[in-house]
Design a protein around this motif. Structure first.
Motif, PDB file in Angstrom:
ATOM      1  N   SER A 161       0.544  -0.951  -0.253  1.00  0.00           N
ATOM      2  CA  SER A 161      -0.127  -0.340  -0.149  1.00  0.00           C
ATOM      3  C   SER A 161       0.523   1.377   0.372  1.00  0.00           C
ATOM      4  CB  SER A 161      -0.487  -0.379   1.032  1.00  0.00           C
ATOM      5  OG  SER A 161      -0.575   0.104   2.440  1.00  0.00           O
ATOM      6  N   ASN A 162       1.999   1.618   0.084  1.00  0.00           N
ATOM      7  CA  ASN A 162       3.450   2.210   0.248  1.00  0.00           C
ATOM      8  C   ASN A 162       3.285   2.880  -1.172  1.00  0.00           C
ATOM      9  OD1 ASN A 162       3.302   2.077   3.139  1.00  0.00           O
ATOM     10  ND2 ASN A 162       4.652   0.889   2.823  1.00  0.00           N
ATOM     11  N   TYR A 163       3.222   1.774  -2.309  1.00  0.00           N
ATOM     12  CA  TYR A 163       3.526   2.197  -3.912  1.00  0.00           C
ATOM     13  C   TYR A 163       2.166   2.080  -4.609  1.00  0.00           C
ATOM     14  CZ  TYR A 163       7.873   0.836  -0.665  1.00  0.00           C
ATOM     15  OH  TYR A 163       9.343   0.719  -0.265  1.00  0.00           O
ATOM     16  N   ASP A 164       3.240   3.370  -5.926  1.00  0.00           N
ATOM     17  CA  ASP A 164       1.679   3.159  -6.562  1.00  0.00           C
ATOM     18  C   ASP A 164       2.174   2.076  -7.873  1.00  0.00           C
ATOM     19  OD1 ASP A 164       2.102   5.654  -6.069  1.00  0.00           O
ATOM     20  OD2 ASP A 164       3.573   6.416  -6.935  1.00  0.00           O
ATOM     21  N   LEU A 165       3.114   1.066  -7.730  1.00  0.00           N
ATOM     22  CA  LEU A 165       3.225  -0.246  -8.456  1.00  0.00           C
ATOM     23  C   LEU A 165       4.105  -0.938  -8.037  1.00  0.00           C
ATOM     24  CD1 LEU A 165       2.918  -1.710 -10.874  1.00  0.00           C
ATOM     25  CD2 LEU A 165       5.195  -0.387 -11.983  1.00  0.00           C
ATOM     26  N   VAL A 166       3.791  -2.559  -7.688  1.00  0.00           N
ATOM     27  CA  VAL A 166       4.874  -3.526  -7.365  1.00  0.00           C
ATOM     28  C   VAL A 166       4.975  -3.918  -8.744  1.00  0.00           C
ATOM     29  CG1 VAL A 166       5.281  -5.582  -5.533  1.00  0.00           C
ATOM     30  CG2 VAL A 166       3.757  -3.116  -5.692  1.00  0.00           C
ATOM     31  N   ILE A 167       6.484  -4.181  -8.504  1.00  0.00           N
ATOM     32  CA  ILE A 167       6.890  -5.210 -10.063  1.00  0.00           C
ATOM     33  C   ILE A 167       7.187  -6.741  -9.552  1.00  0.00           C
ATOM     34  CG2 ILE A 167       8.127  -5.123 -11.979  1.00  0.00           C
ATOM     35  CD1 ILE A 167       8.137  -2.685 -11.955  1.00  0.00           C
ATOM     36  N   VAL A 168       7.121  -7.507  -9.790  1.00  0.00           N
ATOM     37  CA  VAL A 168       7.532  -8.866  -9.663  1.00  0.00           C
ATOM     38  C   VAL A 168       8.299  -9.817 -10.317  1.00  0.00           C
ATOM     39  CG1 VAL A 168       6.789 -11.355  -8.306  1.00  0.00           C
ATOM     40  CG2 VAL A 168       5.783  -9.295  -7.734  1.00  0.00           C
ATOM     41  N   GLY A 169       9.140 -10.023 -10.141  1.00  0.00           N
ATOM     42  CA  GLY A 169      10.194 -10.099 -11.348  1.00  0.00           C
ATOM     43  C   GLY A 169       9.973 -11.714 -11.142  1.00  0.00           C
ATOM     44  N   ASP A 170       9.485 -12.391 -12.926  1.00  0.00           N
ATOM     45  CA  ASP A 170       8.597 -13.339 -13.736  1.00  0.00           C
ATOM     46  C   ASP A 170       9.446 -13.520 -14.912  1.00  0.00           C
ATOM     47  OD1 ASP A 170       7.584 -15.892 -13.489  1.00  0.00           O
ATOM     48  OD2 ASP A 170       5.802 -14.507 -12.920  1.00  0.00           O
ATOM     49  N   LYS A 171      10.035 -15.088 -14.498  1.00  0.00           N
ATOM     50  CA  LYS A 171      10.525 -15.323 -16.355  1.00  0.00           C
ATOM     51  C   LYS A 171       9.164 -15.396 -17.285  1.00  0.00           C
ATOM     52  CE  LYS A 171      12.808 -18.150 -18.559  1.00  0.00           C
ATOM     53  NZ  LYS A 171      12.420 -19.025 -19.101  1.00  0.00           N
ATOM     54  N   ASN A 172       8.513 -15.814 -16.465  1.00  0.00           N
ATOM     55  CA  ASN A 172       6.642 -16.651 -17.599  1.00  0.00           C
ATOM     56  C   ASN A 172       5.614 -15.005 -17.489  1.00  0.00           C
ATOM     57  OD1 ASN A 172       8.048 -19.125 -17.763  1.00  0.00           O
ATOM     58  ND2 ASN A 172       8.327 -19.817 -15.745  1.00  0.00           N
ATOM     59  N   GLY A 173       6.270 -13.980 -16.613  1.00  0.00           N
ATOM     60  CA  GLY A 173       5.498 -12.852 -16.616  1.00  0.00           C
ATOM     61  C   GLY A 173       4.938 -12.038 -18.028  1.00  0.00           C
ATOM     62  N   ASN A 174       3.927 -11.493 -18.199  1.00  0.00           N
ATOM     63  CA  ASN A 174       3.682 -10.255 -19.239  1.00  0.00           C
ATOM     64  C   ASN A 174       3.359  -9.297 -19.315  1.00  0.00           C
ATOM     65  OD1 ASN A 174       1.052 -11.687 -18.630  1.00  0.00           O
ATOM     66  ND2 ASN A 174       0.933 -13.091 -20.109  1.00  0.00           N
ATOM     67  N   ASP A 175       3.767  -8.868 -18.040  1.00  0.00           N
ATOM     68  CA  ASP A 175       2.713  -7.921 -17.852  1.00  0.00           C
ATOM     69  C   ASP A 175       3.400  -6.921 -18.534  1.00  0.00           C
ATOM     70  OD1 ASP A 175       0.300  -7.990 -16.439  1.00  0.00           O
ATOM     71  OD2 ASP A 175       1.473  -8.256 -14.577  1.00  0.00           O
ATOM     72  N   ARG A 176       3.619  -5.140 -18.537  1.00  0.00           N
ATOM     73  CA  ARG A 176       4.320  -4.597 -19.110  1.00  0.00           C
ATOM     74  C   ARG A 176       4.886  -3.750 -18.145  1.00  0.00           C
ATOM     75  NH1 ARG A 176       5.872  -3.994 -24.242  1.00  0.00           N
ATOM     76  NH2 ARG A 176       3.881  -5.088 -25.919  1.00  0.00           N
ATOM     77  N   ILE A 177       5.584  -2.546 -18.013  1.00  0.00           N
ATOM     78  CA  ILE A 177       5.730  -1.728 -16.669  1.00  0.00           C
ATOM     79  C   ILE A 177       4.985  -0.332 -17.085  1.00  0.00           C
ATOM     80  CG2 ILE A 177       7.628  -0.253 -15.987  1.00  0.00           C
ATOM     81  CD1 ILE A 177       9.756  -1.991 -16.526  1.00  0.00           C
ATOM     82  N   VAL A 178       4.098   0.032 -15.697  1.00  0.00           N
ATOM     83  CA  VAL A 178       3.336   0.892 -16.291  1.00  0.00           C
ATOM     84  C   VAL A 178       3.993   2.264 -16.369  1.00  0.00           C
ATOM     85  CG1 VAL A 178       1.504   2.088 -15.323  1.00  0.00           C
ATOM     86  CG2 VAL A 178       1.968  -0.283 -15.287  1.00  0.00           C
ATOM     87  N   PRO A 179       3.609   3.254 -17.778  1.00  0.00           N
ATOM     88  CA  PRO A 179       4.400   4.501 -17.511  1.00  0.00           C
ATOM     89  C   PRO A 179       3.302   5.571 -16.790  1.00  0.00           C
ATOM     90  CG  PRO A 179       2.511   4.341 -19.185  1.00  0.00           C
ATOM     91  CD  PRO A 179       2.543   3.293 -19.183  1.00  0.00           C
ATOM     92  N   GLY A 180       4.712   6.752 -16.252  1.00  0.00           N
ATOM     93  CA  GLY A 180       4.240   7.612 -15.310  1.00  0.00           C
ATOM     94  C   GLY A 180       3.638   7.575 -14.204  1.00  0.00           C
ATOM     95  N   ILE A 181       4.949   6.449 -13.766  1.00  0.00           N
ATOM     96  CA  ILE A 181       4.849   6.108 -12.132  1.00  0.00           C
ATOM     97  C   ILE A 181       6.125   6.313 -11.733  1.00  0.00           C
ATOM     98  CG2 ILE A 181       4.816   4.178 -10.261  1.00  0.00           C
ATOM     99  CD1 ILE A 181       2.150   4.597 -11.653  1.00  0.00           C
ATOM    100  N   LYS A 182       5.712   7.153  -9.868  1.00  0.00           N
ATOM    101  CA  LYS A 182       7.151   7.704  -9.688  1.00  0.00           C
ATOM    102  C   LYS A 182       7.481   6.264  -8.218  1.00  0.00           C
ATOM    103  CE  LYS A 182       7.330  10.916 -12.530  1.00  0.00           C
ATOM    104  NZ  LYS A 182       8.490  11.357 -13.134  1.00  0.00           N
ATOM    105  N   ASN A 183       6.587   5.970  -7.673  1.00  0.00           N
ATOM    106  CA  ASN A 183       7.639   5.579  -6.631  1.00  0.00           C
ATOM    107  C   ASN A 183       6.398   3.482  -6.458  1.00  0.00           C
ATOM    108  OD1 ASN A 183       7.329   5.446  -3.783  1.00  0.00           O
ATOM    109  ND2 ASN A 183       5.908   5.077  -2.969  1.00  0.00           N
TER     110      ASN A 183
END
Length: 236
Positions: A161-183
């Protein structure tokens, strides 16, 4: 202000006495005996909160160096985004490596957390202090002015909840990095990866799963690859 590369040393608030800074201990030894600085030489100091002190050595006495403050200024952070790193502790010196290199690249906070497949489950406060020293050393070596925070979390999802975006490193993932995020919080799992129930919990909390390579990476490699990819994306 001299823009040439320089050594940087950490000071504590109590070392500042009006317009002077008194250096003792390891800083005194390194500046006097290793760098062989003498009265009249200019050196740079920081309190680790973004302040740079440009000082001139006035006097060297037994076990102490008296410096006069020439200029004090606030140094901006090098990265635009706030990138923190959550890591499941690794064996040997590999966690040290991640904290050292992550600090050099501009990570602001390291959150150690328990994962089902972690070999190391908990850390003593002494171990946390060890990691803090690694971060401070890397901060000074890379000529940055903000001490990275190091903490332990029993449940990493409580941090989401402290972040605008949480990214999990995953070789099989297919989510793109979201633009305009600072935290941003980047999560890197242990060598065995995250358990299915952990992935499910992360997903329900809104985490995005992103690959950093087509190859299977060791955790410390994935951490560095992820940091570089995220910073490169947002800093371009």
């Amino acid at each position: 202000m001299n823009s040439e590369p320089h050594n940087l040393f950490l000071i504590k608030e109590e070392q500042i006495q009006n317009s002077q800074i008194i250096l003792t201990g390891s800083e005194y030894h390194h500046i006097k005996n290793v760098l062989r600085k003498k009265p009249g030489d200019i050196i740079y100091l920081t309190d680790g909160s973004g302040i740079q002190f440009q000082v001139v050595i006035e006097n060297i006495i037994q076990n102490a160096m008296v410096c006069k403050i020439l200029e004090k200024r606030k140094i901006p952070r090098t990265n635009i985004i706030n990138l923190d790193l959550g890591i499941a502790p690794l064996k040997g010196g590999r966690t040290d490596f991640i904290i050292e290199k992550g600090t050099e690249l501009g990570v602001r906070k390291f959150i150690l957390f328990n994962s089902k497949f972690s070999v190391i489950k908990n850390f003593s406060q002494a171990r946390i202090e060890h990691f803090k020293r690694i971060g401070i050393s890397a901060m000074l070596q890379s000529q940055q002015y903000y001490i990275p925070e190091v903490k332990f979390s029993n449940d990493i999802t409580e941090e989401f909840s402290n972040y605008d975006l949480v990214i999990v490193g995953d070789k099989n993932g297919n989510d793109r990095i979201v633009p305009g995020i600072k935290n941003i919080l980047l999560l890197i799992g242990p060598e065995g990866g995250f358990a299915p129930e952990e992935i499910d919990a992360f997903s329900k909390k809104g985490a995005k799963f992103t690959p950093f390579s087509k190859n299977r990476l060791r955790s410390e490699t994935a951490a560095i690859a992820g940091i570089v990819k995220i910073i490169s994306y947002y800093e371009q």
